[in-house]
Enzyme design. Structure first.
Site, PDB file in Angstrom:
ATOM      1  N   ASN A 107      28.767 -17.788  31.924  1.00  0.00           N
ATOM      2  CA  ASN A 107      28.552 -16.658  31.032  1.00  0.00           C
ATOM      3  C   ASN A 107      28.896 -17.021  29.584  1.00  0.00           C
ATOM      4  OD1 ASN A 107      28.373 -14.232  29.729  1.00  0.00           O
ATOM      5  ND2 ASN A 107      29.692 -13.106  31.117  1.00  0.00           N
ATOM      6  N   ASP A 108      30.197 -17.073  29.280  1.00  0.00           N
ATOM      7  CA  ASP A 108      30.598 -17.261  27.890  1.00  0.00           C
ATOM      8  C   ASP A 108      30.054 -18.550  27.268  1.00  0.00           C
ATOM      9  OD1 ASP A 108      31.952 -14.892  28.046  1.00  0.00           O
ATOM     10  OD2 ASP A 108      33.854 -15.831  28.588  1.00  0.00           O
ATOM     11  N   VAL A 109      29.912 -19.610  28.077  1.00  0.00           N
ATOM     12  CA  VAL A 109      29.466 -20.888  27.523  1.00  0.00           C
ATOM     13  C   VAL A 109      27.981 -20.873  27.163  1.00  0.00           C
ATOM     14  CG1 VAL A 109      31.240 -22.205  28.709  1.00  0.00           C
ATOM     15  CG2 VAL A 109      29.020 -21.901  29.795  1.00  0.00           C
ATOM     16  N   THR A 110      27.286 -19.746  27.455  1.00  0.00           N
ATOM     17  CA  THR A 110      25.872 -19.637  27.069  1.00  0.00           C
ATOM     18  C   THR A 110      25.672 -18.528  26.048  1.00  0.00           C
ATOM     19  OG1 THR A 110      25.387 -18.020  28.800  1.00  0.00           O
ATOM     20  CG2 THR A 110      25.143 -20.327  29.390  1.00  0.00           C
TER      21      THR A 110
END
Lengths: 98, 466
Positions: free
Chosen positions: B389-392
């Site tokens: 999630n956050d890494v995209t």
């Protein structure tokens, strides 16, 4: 400053630099095995634990030494074991296996 | 053999071990030579162990052998844990390493009191304090990773926390100073140990969630430096070298993890990540998302020529990696080029995602680092996000108000089509909304990762056989 300290400091600084340069080059692919391998190498503390336990100076030092032997040897055995296991999982895609 | 001659032999063996240690790490740099690295490390450890057992200072063997057997009995099962459990095993091994080094320091203090110099006392004090805090800190980290009931996984914070923690550390430092001034205060020493143990708990309890990869690397570095300090205490060069290697390894990994999250050390240590909340999250609820069925997803994937899969820890939690491997096989067979984009903090410790995928038999040359993938993504037909999630989150690039602004991400939004497998629209671990999900080019695939990927695979193989 004691001379032992100074010679240890030299060794520490040099080893730290060697480690820094080598570890920088480890592929991120292998960062987990890197951590488990350095952990296993660090478990060389077991040699100091054996000396402390084996010298038999006081009851306390023997007991603490023996616990330390068990704790660090478990790291050594477990660390090498799991590193080897993880590395076996890394397969290259080049020679196409079925 | 005379004592002097045997000591020479022991020291020579230690020197050989040190050389093999360094070679072990050198060979670990690439998957083609890594196994040689492990072998080198094993030989080094065996040589050092044999030399030590031959040391004339060692008088008694029976109990040492018992302790070695116990150690092996604990170590072997810990070496056989599932790959998803490797982070907690690693944290536990940091705890064991720190415990061992601390106990030796404590024994050395009580045995050595009459002949301790001020300087030697300083070394022991520092060694035992760092070792003890690493011991409890690593235990807490392992408990958090194992998701043990009583240990909260999410960061625990209260008002004045940093002041409390730093005061406890200050007391430990004052006790070291008191002991350096007069080493013969055996009653002060245990107080110092207990306070350090408490500090370790206080240090790690407030950290959690997405910061675990950094914490585990930092504890690795502490454990290494403890061993090096013990080398100073005992004047043992082999410990100094092994500790310096382990310590610098943990340190470099911590720096890489911090950079991958665009955060500083102090921020990780003293600012709990879970507290951050987006202000604009509520305003985005009215936006619409496009979703797709497994059949549609399979069609789009089969028509692509280049697919990048972005896995996160969610993939491993759902045990989806073997289905992902089937998807990889299926698409590769159809001539689709499939690579995997691995963010440095994907997974729960450095490199964790790579091992998880390697376990599922995905060839390691298909696993690409963030920078390589980001240069490929603009030419990519489909980016398939599974459990990440956050890494995209493109807000890291575009929205200065986002708590993750500035964090390097995988630019999946640059691919022609983005597909995200997700259970629901709930925000992820850090509670940050992801604008990626509302883009026109994004298709949400709602469902369990394992089930959904399985459905896609079934569609793909159905198309080819019928």
């Amino acid at each position: 400053m004691p001379s032992d300290f100074l010679s240890n400091l030299y060794v520490f600084i040099l080893a730290g630099f060697v480690g820094f340069e080598l570890i920088k080059r480890v592929s991120p692919l292998l960062h987990t095995p890197l951590m488990s391998l350095t952990n296993a190498l660090d478990a060389i503390v077991v040699v100091a634990a054996i000396i402390i336990a084996g010298r038999q100076e006081t009851k306390l030092s023997v007991i603490l030494g023996l616990i330390a032997v068990a704790a660090s040897f478990s790291n050594m055995v477990g660390g090498f074991f799991i590193t080897d296991r993880m590395l076996r999982m890394f397969k290259s895609g080049k020679p196409k296996k079925s | 053999m005379s004592s002097a001659a045997s000591m020479q032999l022991i020291h020579t063996t230690y020197i050989v071990s040190v050389v093999l240690f360094i070679l072990a790490i050198k060979w670990l740099s690439s998957p083609t030579t890594a196994k040689r690295g492990v072998l080198s490390g094993e030989i080094a450890a065996a040589l050092a162990l044999a030399a030590t057992l031959a040391d004339p200072e060692v008088h008694e063997y029976k109990w040492i052998v018992v302790a070695l057997v116990v150690g092996a009995g604990v170590g072997i099962p810990l070496g056989m844990v599932k790959i998803t459990a490797v982070p907690q095993r690693t944290a536990l091994s940091h705890a064991f390493g720190a415990l061992s080094a601390s106990l030796i320091g404590i024994a050395e203090y009580y045995v050595g009191i009459p002949r301790l110099t001020h300087f030697g006392m300083g070394e022991i004090g520092l060694e035992v304090v760092i070792g003890s805090l690493t011991f409890t800190g690593s235990l807490i980290a392992a408990a958090k990773l194992q998701e043990i009931k009583f240990i909260p996984q999410r960061p625990v914070v209260y008002k004045g926390q940093n002041i409390v923690s730093l005061s406890v550390l200050a007391v430990a430092v004052l006790l070291i100073i008191a002991l350096v001034i007069n080493p013969e205060q055996p009653y002060l020493f245990p107080i110092m140990v207990v306070i350090s143990l408490v500090f370790g708990v206080l240090l790690v309890t407030p950290i959690g969630g997405a910061d675990m990869p950094t914490v585990i690397s930092l504890l690795n570095s502490y454990a290494g430096f403890t061993a090096a300090l013990l080398g100073f205490v005992l004047n043992s060069k082999v410990l100094v070298v092994a500790g310096a290697l382990d310590g610098s390894s943990g340190f470099i990994l911590s720096v890489i993890m911090c950079k991958a999250m665009n955060r500083s050390f102090t921020n990780v240590m003293f600012g709990a990540f879970g507290q951050v909340q987006t202000s604009g999250a509520a305003a985005q609820e009215t936006r619409t998302v496009r979703s797709a069925s497994p059949e549609e997803a399979a069609e789009i994937l089969a028509a692509a020529s280049k697919v990048v899969v972005v896995p996160g820890y969610g993939m491993a939690v759902a045990q989806a990696q073997h289905k992902v491997r089937e998807l990889f096989d299926n698409l590769t067979k159809k001539g689709v080029e499939v690579t995997f984009g691995i963010h440095p903090v994907a997974g729960r410790m450095p490199g964790h995602m790579n091992v998880l995928l390697a376990e599922a038999d995905i060839p390691y040359d298909r696993l690409k680092e963030m920078d390589d993938v980001n240069s490929e993504l603009p030419q990519t037909d489909v980016a398939l996000v599974i459990g990440a999630n956050d890494v995209t989150n493109p807000a890291a690039r575009t929205d200065p108000g986002s708590p993750i602004y500035g964090m390097p991400i995988l630019d999946v939004d640059k691919a022609r089509t983005v597909m995200v497998i997700k259970r629901s629209m709930n925000p992820g671990f850090a509670g940050i909304d992801n604008p990626l999900y509302y883009f026109d080019k994004t298709l949400m695939l709602f469902g369990d990762a394992k089930g959904f990927v399985g459905d896609i695979v079934r569609e793909l193989s159905g198309n080819s056989s019928h």
